[in-house]
Design a protein around this motif. Structure first.
Motif, short mmCIF file in Angstrom:
data_model
loop_
_atom_site.label_atom_id
_atom_site.label_comp_id
_atom_site.label_asym_id
_atom_site.label_seq_id
_atom_site.Cartn_x
_atom_site.Cartn_y
_atom_site.Cartn_z
N LEU A 1 40.59 43.54 32.54
CA LEU A 1 40.08 43.85 33.88
C LEU A 1 41.05 43.33 34.95
O LEU A 1 40.66 43.01 36.07
CB LEU A 1 38.69 43.25 34.06
CG LEU A 1 37.65 43.70 33.03
CD1 LEU A 1 36.37 42.89 33.16
CD2 LEU A 1 37.37 45.19 33.15
N ALA A 2 42.32 43.26 34.60
CA ALA A 2 43.36 42.67 35.46
C ALA A 2 43.51 43.32 36.84
O ALA A 2 43.93 42.62 37.76
CB ALA A 2 44.70 42.69 34.73
N PRO A 3 43.18 44.60 37.03
CA PRO A 3 43.30 45.13 38.40
C PRO A 3 42.41 44.39 39.41
O PRO A 3 42.63 44.47 40.60
CB PRO A 3 42.85 46.58 38.26
CG PRO A 3 43.14 46.93 36.85
CD PRO A 3 42.90 45.67 36.07
N LEU A 4 41.43 43.63 38.92
CA LEU A 4 40.56 42.87 39.80
C LEU A 4 40.96 41.40 39.79
O LEU A 4 41.31 40.86 38.74
CB LEU A 4 39.10 42.97 39.33
CG LEU A 4 38.45 44.34 39.40
CD1 LEU A 4 37.06 44.29 38.80
CD2 LEU A 4 38.38 44.82 40.83
N PRO A 5 40.86 40.73 40.93
CA PRO A 5 41.15 39.29 40.97
C PRO A 5 39.95 38.47 40.51
O PRO A 5 39.36 37.71 41.28
CB PRO A 5 41.50 39.04 42.43
CG PRO A 5 40.68 40.05 43.18
CD PRO A 5 40.63 41.28 42.28
N LEU A 6 39.56 38.63 39.25
CA LEU A 6 38.41 37.92 38.71
C LEU A 6 38.77 36.47 38.39
O LEU A 6 39.90 36.17 37.99
CB LEU A 6 37.91 38.58 37.42
CG LEU A 6 37.23 39.93 37.54
CD1 LEU A 6 36.98 40.52 36.18
CD2 LEU A 6 35.91 39.78 38.29
N ALA A 7 37.80 35.60 38.55
CA ALA A 7 37.93 34.20 38.16
C ALA A 7 36.77 33.89 37.22
O ALA A 7 35.68 34.43 37.36
CB ALA A 7 37.88 33.30 39.37
N ALA A 8 37.02 33.04 36.25
CA ALA A 8 35.98 32.65 35.30
C ALA A 8 35.75 31.16 35.39
O ALA A 8 36.69 30.38 35.51
CB ALA A 8 36.39 33.04 33.89
N ARG A 9 34.47 30.77 35.34
CA ARG A 9 34.11 29.35 35.33
C ARG A 9 33.16 29.11 34.16
O ARG A 9 32.21 29.86 33.95
CB ARG A 9 33.40 28.96 36.61
CG ARG A 9 34.30 28.83 37.78
CD ARG A 9 33.57 28.15 38.92
NE ARG A 9 34.37 28.22 40.13
CZ ARG A 9 33.88 28.13 41.34
NH1 ARG A 9 32.60 27.97 41.51
NH2 ARG A 9 34.67 28.19 42.38
N LYS A 10 33.45 28.06 33.43
CA LYS A 10 32.61 27.71 32.29
C LYS A 10 31.35 27.02 32.79
O LYS A 10 31.41 26.14 33.64
CB LYS A 10 33.37 26.80 31.34
CG LYS A 10 32.69 26.62 30.02
CD LYS A 10 33.60 25.93 29.04
CE LYS A 10 32.92 25.94 27.68
NZ LYS A 10 33.80 25.46 26.64
N MET A 11 30.21 27.48 32.26
CA MET A 11 28.92 26.91 32.64
C MET A 11 28.04 26.83 31.41
O MET A 11 27.68 27.86 30.83
CB MET A 11 28.23 27.77 33.70
CG MET A 11 28.97 27.88 34.98
SD MET A 11 28.03 28.90 36.11
CE MET A 11 28.76 28.42 37.64
N PHE A 12 27.72 25.64 30.98
CA PHE A 12 26.81 25.42 29.87
C PHE A 12 27.26 26.13 28.59
O PHE A 12 26.46 26.69 27.85
CB PHE A 12 25.38 25.85 30.23
CG PHE A 12 24.89 25.24 31.51
CD1 PHE A 12 24.61 23.88 31.57
CD2 PHE A 12 24.74 25.99 32.64
CE1 PHE A 12 24.17 23.30 32.74
CE2 PHE A 12 24.32 25.42 33.83
CZ PHE A 12 24.02 24.07 33.88
N ALA B 1 32.18 49.28 38.50
CA ALA B 1 30.88 48.60 38.56
C ALA B 1 31.02 47.21 39.17
O ALA B 1 30.21 46.80 40.01
CB ALA B 1 30.27 48.52 37.17
N LEU B 2 32.06 46.48 38.77
CA LEU B 2 32.27 45.13 39.32
C LEU B 2 32.56 45.18 40.81
O LEU B 2 32.07 44.34 41.58
CB LEU B 2 33.41 44.44 38.57
CG LEU B 2 33.08 44.03 37.12
CD1 LEU B 2 34.35 43.61 36.38
CD2 LEU B 2 32.06 42.92 37.10
N ARG B 3 33.33 46.17 41.24
CA ARG B 3 33.57 46.33 42.69
C ARG B 3 32.27 46.66 43.41
O ARG B 3 32.02 46.18 44.52
CB ARG B 3 34.60 47.43 42.93
CG ARG B 3 36.01 46.99 42.62
CD ARG B 3 37.02 48.04 43.01
NE ARG B 3 38.37 47.54 42.78
CZ ARG B 3 39.32 48.20 42.14
NH1 ARG B 3 39.09 49.41 41.68
NH2 ARG B 3 40.51 47.66 41.97
#
Length: 107
Positions: A15-26, A89-91
């Motif tokens: 999904l690299a065309p989007l500037p997504l960030a991921a954060r670990k939670m639980f 969809a993400l946009r």
């Protein structure tokens, strides 16, 4: 079980065309776009928030609960096969969600 870090790396790459960030939670992950939580990755599965924009981009998509007690989300199992609808969809989700509230300064 928890989501593996290599699953997140693979999703972010697909999904690299989007500037997504991921954060670990639980032990699981939240995906952020424009400072807004747009998706969850639980047990190595991608769950999108079911906003009108997401439903329009992925009509008739399967739904599921990312964790016990959670609201239904769109379950995306084929995100890497054809990422364009998932990117749309993400946009759409990011456009549908309100801007994040500013954090209060620490005193």
């Amino acid at each position: 079980m928890g989501t593996r870090a290599d699953t997140i790396a693979h999703l972010l790459d697909a999904l690299a065309p989007l500037p997504l960030a991921a954060r670990k939670m639980f032990g699981e992950y939240a995906l952020y776009l424009d400072g807004k939580v747009v998706a969850l990755v639980c047990d190595d599965l991608l769950y999108l928030k079911p906003t009108p924009g997401a439903k329009a981009a992925l009509p008739g998509h399967a739904t599921g609960h990312p964790y016990p007690g959670a609201k239904l989300h769109l379950l995306v199992t084929d995100a890497l096969d054809d990422p364009d609808p998932v990117i749309a969809a993400l946009r759409g989700i990011a456009a549908d969600l309100p801007a994040p509230k500013p954090k209060k300064p620490k005193t």
